[in-house]
Design a protein around this motif. Structure first.
Motif, PDB file in Angstrom:
ATOM      1  N   HIS A  11      44.677 -20.784  27.484  1.00  0.00           N
ATOM      2  CA  HIS A  11      44.496 -19.421  26.977  1.00  0.00           C
ATOM      3  C   HIS A  11      44.249 -18.407  28.077  1.00  0.00           C
TER       4      HIS A  11
ATOM      5  N   GLY B 296      39.305 -25.876  30.077  1.00  0.00           N
ATOM      6  CA  GLY B 296      40.685 -25.602  30.453  1.00  0.00           C
ATOM      7  C   GLY B 296      41.716 -26.196  29.505  1.00  0.00           C
TER       8      GLY B 296
ATOM      9  N   CYS C 189      41.195 -25.702  25.201  1.00  0.00           N
ATOM     10  CA  CYS C 189      39.981 -25.398  25.958  1.00  0.00           C
ATOM     11  C   CYS C 189      38.757 -25.364  25.035  1.00  0.00           C
TER      12      CYS C 189
ATOM     13  N   CYS D 226      40.848 -17.539  30.861  1.00  0.00           N
ATOM     14  CA  CYS D 226      40.137 -18.829  30.902  1.00  0.00           C
ATOM     15  C   CYS D 226      39.271 -18.906  32.155  1.00  0.00           C
ATOM     16  N   GLY D 227      38.050 -19.375  31.978  1.00  0.00           N
ATOM     17  CA  GLY D 227      37.138 -19.541  33.116  1.00  0.00           C
ATOM     18  C   GLY D 227      37.687 -20.475  34.178  1.00  0.00           C
TER      19      GLY D 227
ATOM     20  N   ASP E  89      36.696 -23.057  25.133  1.00  0.00           N
ATOM     21  CA  ASP E  89      36.326 -21.641  25.033  1.00  0.00           C
ATOM     22  C   ASP E  89      35.848 -21.260  23.630  1.00  0.00           C
TER      23      ASP E  89
HETATM   24 ZN    ZN Z   1      39.251 -21.788  28.853  1.00  0.00          ZN
END
Ligand code: ZN
Length: 169
Positions: free
Chosen positions: A92, A64, A39, A95-96, A41
């Protein structure tokens, strides 16, 4: 949220980096013959999480860490042209992409900027382990990825910093 980072600060950081840079002769082929799909992130420092150094691995990141068509495009090049032989898919916790649906994201696009994202699959998911299994399977079954590449699936915990292999992936 604070203001976006000033590009001048980053350019200053780059000047300092370049002044002590000594690794301009590395080959393009990753030394450890590995590609990581994870991801975007900001809480994940992928090189540190895995003890990787410059030149060791391909690191592909998207929202993602999904095995999208574009991720497969890169992994095809990674394996067939640049010699990688092991892929790690890492999703993870927190995660959004696990807290939004396609409809949510399409509404945000429409409401904020008037864009039409009705034809875009943002690849959100609800079950973290299952999304890893799904992406591992998609890579293993892709006709664009050589069969001898091994594909493993993991979940990274953004609170503990720990990586766990996903069973059945
Ligand atoms: Zn994520």
């Amino acid at each position: 949220m604070t203001e976006p980072a000033e590009s001048s600060e980053m350019l200053d950081a780059n000047r300092a980096y370049a002044e002590s840079f000594t690794q301009g002769a590395l080959p393009a082929e990753p030394a450890r013959r590995i590609a990581i799909l994870t991801c975007m992130d900001a809480r994940m420092n992928v090189e540190k999480i895995l003890g990787l150094r410059i030149g060791d691995a391909h690191i592909l990141r998207n929202a993602g860490g999904r095995a999208s068509d574009d991720a497969i495009r890169s992994l095809t090049v990674s394996s067939l042209l640049l010699g990688t032989r092991r892929f790690m898919v890492i999703h993870h916790t927190r995660c959004g992409m696990a807290s939004h649906t396609n409809d949510d994201i399409r509404s945000v696009v429409r409401d904020q900027i008037g864009g039409d994202a009705s034809g875009v699959d943002f690849l959100p998911f609800t079950d973290l382990d299952e999304s890893v299994r799904e992406d591992v399977r998609r890579l293993r079954e892709s006709p664009l990825i050589p069969r001898e590449v091994s594909v493993e699936g993991y979940v990274y915990d953004v609170q503990s910093g720990r990586l766990t292999q996903v069973q059945g992936a």
